[in-house]
Enzyme design. Structure first.
Site, mmCIF file in Angstrom:
data_model
loop_
_atom_site.group_PDB
_atom_site.id
_atom_site.type_symbol
_atom_site.label_atom_id
_atom_site.label_comp_id
_atom_site.label_asym_id
_atom_site.label_seq_id
_atom_site.Cartn_x
_atom_site.Cartn_y
_atom_site.Cartn_z
ATOM 1 N N HIS A 1 0.814 -1.226 0.000
ATOM 2 C CA HIS A 1 0.000 0.000 0.000
ATOM 3 C C HIS A 1 0.847 1.275 0.000
ATOM 4 O O HIS A 1 0.308 2.368 -0.195
ATOM 5 C CB HIS A 1 -0.930 0.028 1.214
ATOM 6 C CG HIS A 1 -2.000 -1.022 1.191
ATOM 7 N ND1 HIS A 1 -2.935 -1.109 0.185
ATOM 8 C CD2 HIS A 1 -2.277 -2.049 2.046
ATOM 9 C CE1 HIS A 1 -3.741 -2.128 0.419
ATOM 10 N NE2 HIS A 1 -3.362 -2.724 1.539
ATOM 11 N N ASP B 1 -2.577 -10.326 -2.785
ATOM 12 C CA ASP B 1 -3.213 -9.908 -1.531
ATOM 13 C C ASP B 1 -4.694 -9.566 -1.794
ATOM 14 O O ASP B 1 -5.050 -9.147 -2.891
ATOM 15 C CB ASP B 1 -2.464 -8.683 -0.982
ATOM 16 C CG ASP B 1 -2.914 -8.255 0.403
ATOM 17 O OD1 ASP B 1 -2.224 -8.602 1.379
ATOM 18 O OD2 ASP B 1 -3.960 -7.568 0.510
ATOM 19 N N HIS C 1 -6.303 -7.090 -0.815
ATOM 20 C CA HIS C 1 -6.466 -5.656 -1.076
ATOM 21 C C HIS C 1 -5.631 -5.228 -2.273
ATOM 22 O O HIS C 1 -4.553 -5.776 -2.523
ATOM 23 C CB HIS C 1 -6.022 -4.853 0.156
ATOM 24 C CG HIS C 1 -6.722 -5.243 1.428
ATOM 25 N ND1 HIS C 1 -6.156 -6.112 2.348
ATOM 26 C CD2 HIS C 1 -7.925 -4.890 1.916
ATOM 27 C CE1 HIS C 1 -6.993 -6.269 3.366
ATOM 28 N NE2 HIS C 1 -8.073 -5.542 3.134
ATOM 29 N N ASP D 1 -4.813 -12.903 2.798
ATOM 30 C CA ASP D 1 -6.057 -12.418 3.397
ATOM 31 C C ASP D 1 -7.263 -12.676 2.487
ATOM 32 O O ASP D 1 -8.374 -12.237 2.784
ATOM 33 C CB ASP D 1 -5.974 -10.939 3.832
ATOM 34 C CG ASP D 1 -5.151 -10.060 2.914
ATOM 35 O OD1 ASP D 1 -4.795 -10.518 1.793
ATOM 36 O OD2 ASP D 1 -4.872 -8.910 3.286
HETATM 37 C C1 SP5 Z 1 -1.254 -5.244 3.754
HETATM 38 C C2 SP5 Z 1 -2.711 -5.287 4.078
HETATM 39 O O1 SP5 Z 1 -3.341 -6.309 3.931
HETATM 40 N N1 SP5 Z 1 -3.268 -4.172 4.584
HETATM 41 C C3 SP5 Z 1 -4.667 -4.149 4.871
HETATM 42 C C4 SP5 Z 1 -5.078 -2.928 5.602
HETATM 43 C C5 SP5 Z 1 -6.553 -2.914 5.918
HETATM 44 N N2 SP5 Z 1 -6.874 -1.810 6.725
HETATM 45 C C6 SP5 Z 1 -8.160 -1.587 7.292
HETATM 46 C C7 SP5 Z 1 -9.341 -2.094 6.576
HETATM 47 C C8 SP5 Z 1 -10.605 -1.772 7.328
HETATM 48 C C9 SP5 Z 1 -11.696 -2.695 6.939
HETATM 49 N N3 SP5 Z 1 -12.655 -2.876 7.980
HETATM 50 C C10 SP5 Z 1 -13.490 -4.025 7.821
HETATM 51 C C11 SP5 Z 1 -13.737 -4.722 9.108
HETATM 52 C C12 SP5 Z 1 -13.668 -6.221 8.921
HETATM 53 N N4 SP5 Z 1 -13.993 -6.931 10.158
HETATM 54 ZN ZN ZN Z 2 -4.336 -7.147 2.368
#
Ligand code: SP5
Ligand code: ZN
Length: 358
Positions: free
Chosen positions: A172, A208, A210, A297
């Site tokens: 990110h 990943d 994301h 993830d």
């Molecule tokens: C590297 C990586 O995988 N970073 C991921 C960062 C995610 N950050 C926060 C996402 C917030 C999403 N909230 C959803 C709640 C799920 N229980």
């Molecule tokens: Zn991720």
């Protein structure tokens, strides 16, 4: 005498790992209106290295120090200096309570100009409130970059594959932007180092859950790096503001950015079709090395995931990646189902080893 030829030809994958990541601990992130312990906990890396050792994947080595040179090939010098001093400045301003977290950002109609004060600088360089800068964040992030660079050097020296067990993750993080638990873009730093070491082209495949917004942005207008990302659709999922299919590259990099966003509920059948599309594009690009931004993830039990990959699918993922036949550096990104994390990650690496070794 009957030598086990299959075993002799097995790819023995070296893991690069350092315990320095533990310095980045205790941070809290904003989640559903509350500050809660960060999901990027030291136990993540500990679970993974424990599993690597348990199955005897291969040697576990410590990283060498590469200094700031390879880091500033990817990141702005001023940004790295901000990261290095941020927690100290935060303490000077607010004392020892809590970690450095922003709360104001230069969104639409506001000016992109770096303020003097630490709270302003945090908003200027961060894109979320979920990435606490702890006292040890910069030391840990710098070591993670060294972990990736040590892995890249193994590839340059002829290894078929290596595993950079980075924590914190990196995909990110942009040239002068942090977020999503990421400060320095380990995969991008490794890819750039491989180019600087003589590779003409490098491909990065980001699996990943994301979107790898930082990696995409760093190489968006570059002809020497292909970026392919499989991820949850930005209309539904973090990081929300990049990762659509119509982002295909710019200038000399036109056509060298491939986003494969998928909706919530995606299972292995659909996900693996996208993987085949992405890997075919890698083969067309004919790079000299492949960097895999390895997040697990996508696992059905991950607290962030709305995909449905299971343990055996991570083995298949590793096998498919091996099928591309390129020197491959796996760089650890996300994965937060801590109990199953070691198994899921090592499943990918073991799948690769088996398929590459036969
Ligand atoms: C590297 C990586 O995988 N970073 C991921 C960062 C995610 N950050 C926060 C996402 C917030 C999403 N909230 C959803 C709640 C799920 N229980
Ligand atoms: Zn991720």
């Amino acid at each position: 005498m009957c030598p086990d030829r299959r075993r002799d030809s097995m790819v023995v994958m070296i893991t690069v790992h350092s315990e320095d990541h533990r310095a980045h601990d205790g941070g809290r992130e904003l989640s559903r209106g509350e500050l809660v312990p960060s999901r990027d906990d030291p136990s993540r890396a500990e679970k993974i290295v424990a599993r690597v050792r348990e199955v005897g994947l291969g040697e576990v080595i410590a990283p060498d120090r590469f200094g700031s040179g390879p880091v500033t090939r990817v990141h702005a010098r001023r940004y790295v200096e901000f990261l290095r001093t941020a927690h100290e400045r935060w303490r000077e301003a607010y004392g020892d309570e809590g970690d450095a977290v922003p709360q104001v950002w230069p969104a639409r109609t506001l000016r992109q100009r770096e303020p003097e004060g630490i709270l302003g600088k945090l908003g200027y360089y961060a894109f979320d409130a979920g990435t606490p800068i702890t006292a040890g964040a910069f030391a840990a992030a710098s070591t993670a970059a060294d972990v990736a660079l040590t892995g890249a050097r193994l590839l340059r020296d002829g290894a078929r594959a290596a595993f950079a067990l980075c924590r914190p993750p990196g995909h990110h993080a942009g040239r002068d932007l942090y977020g999503g638990y990421c400060f320095l873009n380990n995969a991008a730093i490794a890819a750039q180092w491989l180019l600087d070491a003589g590779a003409a082209r490098v491909a990065i495949v980001d699996v990943d859950y994301h979107h790898g917004n930082g990696t995409q942005a760093i190489f968006y207008d570059r002809a020497d790096v292909l970026f392919v990302s499989l991820h949850a659709h930005p209309d539904q999922e973090y990081p929300y503001f990049l990762g659509h299919a119509d982002e295909t590259g710019a200038g000399p990099g036109v056509g060298l950015n491939l986003n494969l966003p998928m909706r919530w509920g995606t299972d292995w059948a659909r996900w693996s079709e996208a993987l085949a599309v992405g890997l075919a594009r890698v083969a067309d690009f004919a790079p000299e090395a492949l960097v895999v931004s390895l997040g697990v993830d996508t696992y059905e039990g991950d607290p962030f995931s709305r995909f449905a990959l299971r343990g055996e699918h991570f083995v298949a993922l590793g096998e498919r990646v091996a099928g591309v036949g390129l020197p491959t550096l796996f760089v650890m990104e996300g994965g937060y189902a801590v109990e199953e994390l070691g198994v899921n990650v090592v499943n990918v690496l073991a799948g690769f080893e088996t398929a590459a070794g036969v």
